[in-house]
Design an enzyme around this catalytic site. Structure first.
Site, short mmCIF file in Angstrom:
data_model
loop_
_atom_site.label_atom_id
_atom_site.label_comp_id
_atom_site.label_asym_id
_atom_site.label_seq_id
_atom_site.Cartn_x
_atom_site.Cartn_y
_atom_site.Cartn_z
N CYS A 2 0.84 -1.19 0.00
CA CYS A 2 0.00 0.00 0.00
C CYS A 2 0.88 1.25 0.00
CB CYS A 2 -0.94 0.10 1.19
SG CYS A 2 -2.06 -1.28 1.34
N ARG A 27 4.01 -0.32 -4.81
CA ARG A 27 3.77 -0.76 -3.43
C ARG A 27 2.49 -1.58 -3.29
NH1 ARG A 27 6.95 2.10 0.14
NH2 ARG A 27 5.66 1.33 1.83
N TRP A 76 -2.66 -2.92 -1.61
CA TRP A 76 -2.30 -4.34 -1.70
C TRP A 76 -3.14 -5.00 -0.61
CZ3 TRP A 76 -0.33 -8.29 1.33
CH2 TRP A 76 0.20 -9.39 0.65
N ASN A 102 -1.87 2.38 5.64
CA ASN A 102 -0.96 1.32 5.24
C ASN A 102 -0.54 0.60 6.50
OD1 ASN A 102 1.01 -0.34 4.14
ND2 ASN A 102 2.57 1.27 4.14
N GLY A 103 -0.78 -0.72 6.56
CA GLY A 103 -0.43 -1.48 7.75
C GLY A 103 -1.56 -2.43 8.10
N GLU A 484 18.35 -17.36 -6.54
CA GLU A 484 17.91 -16.04 -6.99
C GLU A 484 17.39 -16.11 -8.44
OE1 GLU A 484 17.06 -13.48 -5.65
OE2 GLU A 484 17.18 -11.86 -7.09
N LYS A 488 13.62 -15.08 -9.48
CA LYS A 488 13.37 -14.03 -10.48
C LYS A 488 12.40 -14.55 -11.54
CE LYS A 488 14.35 -11.31 -9.10
NZ LYS A 488 14.84 -10.69 -7.93
N GLU A 491 8.73 -15.31 -10.13
CA GLU A 491 7.91 -14.19 -9.68
C GLU A 491 7.40 -13.34 -10.82
OE1 GLU A 491 9.75 -11.14 -7.17
OE2 GLU A 491 11.69 -11.61 -8.02
N HIS A 507 18.83 -37.49 -4.67
CA HIS A 507 18.14 -37.85 -3.43
C HIS A 507 16.63 -37.61 -3.57
CE1 HIS A 507 21.94 -38.63 -1.52
NE2 HIS A 507 22.38 -37.47 -1.98
N LYS A 607 6.17 -4.28 -3.68
CA LYS A 607 7.61 -4.06 -3.49
C LYS A 607 8.04 -4.12 -2.03
CE LYS A 607 11.65 -2.78 -5.12
NZ LYS A 607 12.37 -3.87 -5.76
C1 F6R Z 1 12.23 -10.48 -5.11
C2 F6R Z 1 12.16 -9.45 -4.09
C3 F6R Z 1 11.77 -9.85 -2.72
C4 F6R Z 1 12.53 -9.01 -1.68
C5 F6R Z 1 12.00 -9.32 -0.28
C6 F6R Z 1 12.75 -8.56 0.79
O1 F6R Z 1 12.60 -9.95 -6.35
O2 F6R Z 1 12.37 -8.29 -4.35
O3 F6R Z 1 11.97 -11.21 -2.50
O4 F6R Z 1 13.89 -9.30 -1.77
O5 F6R Z 1 10.64 -8.99 -0.21
O6 F6R Z 1 12.63 -7.19 0.62
P1 F6R Z 1 13.64 -6.17 1.26
O7 F6R Z 1 14.98 -6.44 0.68
O8 F6R Z 1 13.10 -4.82 0.90
O9 F6R Z 1 13.61 -6.42 2.74
#
Ligand code: F6R
Length: 612
Positions: A2, A27, A76, A102-103, A484, A488, A491, A507, A607
């Site tokens: 949010c 967000r 969100w 937000n929260g 990673e 990527k 997601e 295994h 984000k």
């Molecule tokens: C994936 C991604 C998330 C963040 C995670 C932690 O591309 O961006 O997995 O890495 O939500 O976020 P931060 O680093 O902001 O604590």
């Protein structure tokens, strides 16, 4: 999670609110709304399910709502499905108080039941509407908005950033925060509140960060801040020093691609100020030599991609420091009764500096007497302010939901810290130290070479984009990097994908490999290249299609066995993931592009994860 914004000033509020929300849409983006107050029309609210564009069209770019005071929200969803009614702002029953939040309000059910017994009717399923109704209740009691907000804050539990307007206060915007980010922006034509500086940077660089428990009252010409006892507080103002273009696409089709391409520069900015005369200099932190020598444990705590940085760093730090390093997911750490004492260093990694689980884990570590060192990208964020020490990754604003430049800058910064600690412990040979540092300085240039060949990766993406399940395999640093690469891909392209330590295949997982299964085999970690080759042969024998990633010196060997090969320049083994991850980011990007996905705003994600 949010985004909230508020404006009070001498210009029409609605277009400013929409513009700010657009910059914060990463967000949350399942619904959006704004409320604006004018002398003639009173409180006007427009909100709708869907992207911000729907709201902008509905209000003709804000032209339909008149007034110079307003609040806005991009959502969100947590409580209640994304629909028009659950969208913010929420308005109290008499229609005179509007609020964006937000929260999460944890005790909202109990408060809601209490208000219902008093005859209040609710429209939405949200926890946020409860706060709007509670505000009306307390305002009716005391007839003073600031006092009413104070009373409400004493009754609610959970996390919040609020923006509030009231029909009886035509010139005032009220804000409050606890555990959700909120900044104050001091503009020439008015003042702002926002979840993120990106929302206001076009209008002002002069900002202050609200602290937990604070309430702010803003007018066109003043910003007054109070603590939870309503005692005035003096705020320290800071200047945002990055340019507005940093938060714009700058000609790229997506923020993600722009941010991938910005990585060489982001890495340069992160390492250059910290390497002086061939040594790592971390003036920003205060870990004494004695403290480092006495250290008994090191934890690295983070979520998502930041946790994957921790995985890489565990391998690297243990090699450099010869000390045990444990990597723990923040969401687990906070509840696992961790073995932390005053001889424990807890390294917290977070791009946003606002991730709730990460922040809670950091507080737990501090409570247990540990020392916390935060690696953060967003300046002035909650984690940065609460940690004992903070080191910033100078990646600049990262807008795409999928992290790229924040990830690679975290990697190099963790490598720098590893070297710094190893130097203090005397656990790294001078020659090795010099080689790593010199290689690190060449990383931006080598990364640029990888980026110059991005069309090759695009070609591979066009070959493989219609697979519905993809495995990433690798050993040691390649395994950590594969985690990673796999995240990527899944997601943003929604393809099912898993990362496995190659040695674990037999295994269990190898039973999933059948004719045509795509395996991304990572063989960039030089010391274990031969083992990586054996695993390629192993999965090929079971019918897998293999896309391999290796280093230039092993390209020829790999090409003989794999179906397709990507090679990156060679660097010191501990730095190799910083180069190797770039083709994986590009592969995910181009696969998602081929599949027509909404790359910068993948479904169900946001984000900054400020809820548990
Ligand atoms: C994936 C991604 C998330 C963040 C995670 C932690 O591309 O961006 O997995 O890495 O939500 O976020 P931060 O680093 O902001 O604590």
């Amino acid at each position: 999670m949010c985004g909230i914004i508020g404006f009070v000033g001498r210009e029409q509020a609605a277009p400013i609110l929409l513009d700010g929300l657009e910059r914060m849409e990463y967000r949350g983006y399942d619904s959006a709304g704004i409320a604006v107050r004018s002398e003639t029309k009173g409180l006007q609210v427009k909100k709708t399910k869907g992207r911000l564009k729907v709201l902008a069209d509905l209000t003709h770019g804000g032209a339909d709502l008149e007034g110079t005071l307003g609040i806005g929200h991009t959502r969100w969803a947590t409580h209640g499905e994304p629909n028009d009614v659950n969208a913010h702002p929420h308005v109290s029953e008499n229609g005179r108080i509007a609020l964006v939040h937000n929260g999460i309000i944890e005790n909202y059910m109990e408060l809601k039941e209490h208000l219902q017994k008093l005859g209040v009717t609710f429209k939405s399923d949200t926890d946020s509407e409860v706060v709007a109704q509670l505000l009306e209740y307390h305002y009716n009691e005391c007839h003073n908005m600031l006092e009413a907000v104070g009373r409400v804050l004493r009754r609610i539990e959970g996390s919040y950033a609020f923006g509030i307007i009231c029909a009886d206060y035509p010139n005032a915007l009220i804000a409050a925060r606890k555990d959700s980010p909120l900044i104050l922006g001091y503009g020439r034509n008015g003042n702002f509140i926002a979840s993120d500086v990106t929302a206001v940077i076009k209008y002002t660089r002069d900002v202050a960060y609200m602290d937990d428990g604070e309430i702010a009252v803003l007018t066109a010409d003043s910003v007054d801040v109070f603590d939870d006892e309503l005692v005035p507080v003096e705020k320290k103002r800071s200047t945002v020093n990055w340019d507005v273009s940093a938060a714009e696409k700058g000609g790229y089709p997506h923020f993600m691609l722009k941010e991938v391409m910005e990585q060489p520069e982001a890495i340069r900015k992160t390492i250059s100020p910290r390497i002086k005369n061939g040594r790592v200099v971390l003036d920003e932190i205060s870990l004494t030599e004695d403290y480092v020598r006495e250290l008994s444990r090191i934890f690295i705590v983070a979520c998502g991609s930041s946790y994957h940085v921790g995985m890489v760093s565990k391998y690297n730090w243990e090699k450099l420091l010869r000390r045990p390093v444990e990597v723990v997911l923040a969401s687990e750490f906070r509840y696992c009764d961790p073995l932390v004492d005053e001889k424990t260093l807890v390294v917290i990694i977070s791009q946003s500096g606002e991730t709730l689980d990460t922040m809670a884990a950091m507080r737990e570590a501090k409570r247990l007497g540990g020392r916390t060192l935060a690696i953060v990208n967003v300046v002035g964020s909650s984690i940065a302010r609460e940690a004992d020490d903070v080191l910033y990754t100078w990646a600049g604003p990262e807008i795409a939901v999928a992290t790229t430049k924040a990830y690679t800058t975290q990697l190099v910064l963790m490598d720098l810290v590893g070297l710094y600690l190893a130097d203090r412990l005397g656990s790294v040979e001078q020659k090795e130290y010099d080689v790593i540092l010199s290689e690190m300085q060449q990383l931006p240039e080598k990364m640029q070479q990888v980026l110059c060949h991005k069309e090759n990766i695009q070609y591979f993406a066009s070959r493989y984009f219609n697979h519905d399940s993809i495995f990433f395999i690798g050993r040691n640093l390649d395994y950590a990097m594969g985690m990673e690469g796999s995240l990527k891909l899944k997601e943003i392209s929604y393809i099912h994908s898993e990362a496995y330590a190659s040695g674990e295949l037999k295994h269990g997982t190898i039973s999933l490999i059948e004719q045509g299964t795509l395996v991304v085999a990572l063989g960039s970690y030089g010391p274990l290249f031969d083992k990586a080759m054996s695993n390629v042969v192993e999965v090929k024998a079971r019918g897998a299609e293999v896309l391999a990633l290796t280093t230039e010196n092993f390209r020829e060997k790999m090409e003989k066995t794999a179906d397709a090969t990507i090679a990156v320049p060679v660097t010191h083994p501990i730095l190799q993931p910083s180069l190797g991850v770039v083709p994986l980011q590009l592969f995910a990007y181009y696969v998602a592009l081929q599949r027509g996905c909404d790359i910068d705003k993948p479904r169900n994600l946001a984000k900054s994860v400020t809820v548990e």
